[in-house]
Design a protein around this motif. Structure first.
Motif, short mmCIF file in Angstrom:
data_model
loop_
_atom_site.label_atom_id
_atom_site.label_comp_id
_atom_site.label_asym_id
_atom_site.label_seq_id
_atom_site.Cartn_x
_atom_site.Cartn_y
_atom_site.Cartn_z
N THR A 83 1.35 -27.75 -20.28
CA THR A 83 0.40 -26.64 -20.16
C THR A 83 1.21 -25.36 -19.99
O THR A 83 2.11 -25.30 -19.14
N LEU A 84 0.90 -24.37 -20.82
CA LEU A 84 1.62 -23.10 -20.76
C LEU A 84 0.77 -22.03 -20.08
O LEU A 84 -0.38 -21.80 -20.45
N GLY A 85 1.37 -21.38 -19.09
CA GLY A 85 0.80 -20.18 -18.51
C GLY A 85 1.65 -18.99 -18.94
O GLY A 85 2.81 -19.16 -19.30
N TYR A 86 1.08 -17.81 -18.88
CA TYR A 86 1.81 -16.63 -19.39
C TYR A 86 1.49 -15.41 -18.55
O TYR A 86 0.31 -15.07 -18.34
N ILE A 87 2.55 -14.74 -18.09
CA ILE A 87 2.42 -13.47 -17.39
C ILE A 87 3.03 -12.41 -18.30
O ILE A 87 4.25 -12.34 -18.46
N PRO A 88 2.21 -11.60 -18.96
CA PRO A 88 2.71 -10.70 -20.01
C PRO A 88 3.33 -9.42 -19.45
O PRO A 88 2.67 -8.67 -18.72
N ILE A 89 4.58 -9.18 -19.81
CA ILE A 89 5.24 -7.93 -19.40
C ILE A 89 6.04 -7.37 -20.58
O ILE A 89 7.06 -6.70 -20.38
N GLY A 90 5.57 -7.63 -21.80
CA GLY A 90 6.27 -7.15 -22.98
C GLY A 90 5.73 -5.81 -23.46
O GLY A 90 4.99 -5.12 -22.76
N SER A 91 6.09 -5.47 -24.71
CA SER A 91 5.65 -4.21 -25.31
C SER A 91 4.31 -4.37 -26.02
O SER A 91 3.35 -3.64 -25.75
N GLY A 92 4.25 -5.33 -26.95
CA GLY A 92 3.04 -5.50 -27.74
C GLY A 92 1.99 -6.33 -27.04
O GLY A 92 0.80 -6.05 -27.10
N ASN A 93 2.44 -7.42 -26.36
CA ASN A 93 1.54 -8.31 -25.62
C ASN A 93 0.37 -8.81 -26.46
O ASN A 93 -0.77 -8.89 -25.98
N ASP A 94 0.64 -9.15 -27.71
CA ASP A 94 -0.43 -9.66 -28.57
C ASP A 94 -0.91 -11.04 -28.14
O ASP A 94 -2.09 -11.36 -28.25
N PHE A 95 0.00 -11.86 -27.64
CA PHE A 95 -0.38 -13.19 -27.17
C PHE A 95 -1.37 -13.07 -26.01
O PHE A 95 -2.38 -13.77 -25.95
#
Length: 330
Positions: A83-95
């Protein structure tokens, strides 16, 4: 036990400080966890591969940008057990945009610790001569890949990231690429049985999710669970019109430019160009190639989505699909 894979250099070096705030929250709640930091000695794919060798039915949490997600899925040895969790801290953050994830790191953590939605996601693959790469969101060839490649090392990106405006990196670079990129003749083969030639193509993107390029809803009808890719081909339009078309894609309204945009849903797409064109996977450079084939792998991984996942975004009611009836388009 939660396994964290952290890119400390995400958001132009702010990743480590963000992780410290995450770790403080974990310790205050006495949540058992283990962390892997990516860098020159350890990629996200290496970290995920190492976890998968030791654990089954585990939860791996990624802290980074879309590139971190792309790296991580390369290391999934047995996707159905993860199971994948994601904490987005990028530029595009499309996911994150695709899965309606909170952009505040602490809120994103809470969404993972107390999930409302768990969904299966198709894992996709692009192949060239001698190279294979998995992708989660999209893979493209041509103009969109040229924008992604320029953005990777752009000083503008670092500056905008620091003031939390990283998604505008792609807009600025796209404007530059519009005037420097020349459309090329390409041939596209859908599911191995329908061939279409485009005389002046800007790009072809194979989409597992609706978004790429920092919020461009290039495939409003894309569904990451349906076993198919939604292919978008932009061709034949004057550059001045491309300047008008791109902003409409943020709302999925580019589908109205029927004369210049072709959509197709398929399981596999092959793209052939007379000259090498840039290719990307989830915004990461995948070199210059004359031929690529993209498709779904038949494997899925579980994603912890946001609480509003499943509700239509603005523009997602417009599927934008049409049957191709001509051998040569634009």
């Amino acid at each position: 036990m939660y396994y964290f894979v952290v890119n400390p250099n995400a958001r132009s070096g702010m990743g480590l400080n963000i992780w410290k705030s995450i770790q403080k929250e974990l310790k205050s709640k006495l949540i058992s966890h283990k962390v892997f930091f990516t860098g020159p000695a350890l990629s996200a794919s290496d970290a995920v591969r190492s976890i998968c060798r030791e654990e089954t039915d585990c939860t791996i949490i990624l802290l980074g940008g879309d590139g971190t997600v792309n790296e991580a899925i390369q290391g999934l040895l047995h996707p159905k057990t993860v199971t994948l969790g994601y904490i987005p801290i990028g530029s595009g953050n499309d996911f994150a945009r695709d899965y309606r994830l909170p952009t505040d790191p602490i809120q994103a953590l809470q969404n993972i610790l107390h999930p409302v939605n768990r969904v299966s996601m198709d894992i996709c693959r692009v192949r060239t001569a001698g190279q294979t790469q998995l992708f989660a969101g999209s893979s493209g060839m041509g103009f969109d890949a040229a924008v992604c490649m320029e953005a990777l090392d752009s000083p503008i990106k670092h500056t905008l990231n620091r003031i939390k405006l990283g998604k505008f990196t792609y807009i600025g670079i796209a404007l530059h690429q519009i005037f420097s990129f020349s459309p090329k003749p390409i041939c596209v083969l859908f599911d191995g049985n329908e061939k279409v030639r485009f005389r002046k193509a800007y790009f072809v993107c194979a989409m597992n999710h609706p978004y790429e390029g920092g919020g461009l809803m290039l495939a409003p009808g894309a569904d990451g669970q349906d076993g198919c890719l939604d292919v978008c081909v932009v061709s034949g339009l004057p550059k001045a019109l491309l300047l008008i078309l791109l902003p409409t894609a943020f709302f999925g309204k580019h589908v109205l430019f029927r004369r210049y945009i072709t959509f197709r849903r398929c399981r596999r797409v092959s793209i052939h160009s007379s000259s090498p064109l840039p290719v990307h996977t989830d915004g990461e450079a995948f070199g210059m190639h004359t031929s690529v084939t993209a498709g779904t792998t038949g494997q899925q991984v579980t994603i912890i989505a946001g609480p509003s996942f499943g509700e239509p975004a603005l523009g997602q009611n417009s599927k934008g699909f049409r049957k191709i009836s001509k051998e040569t388009v634009n």
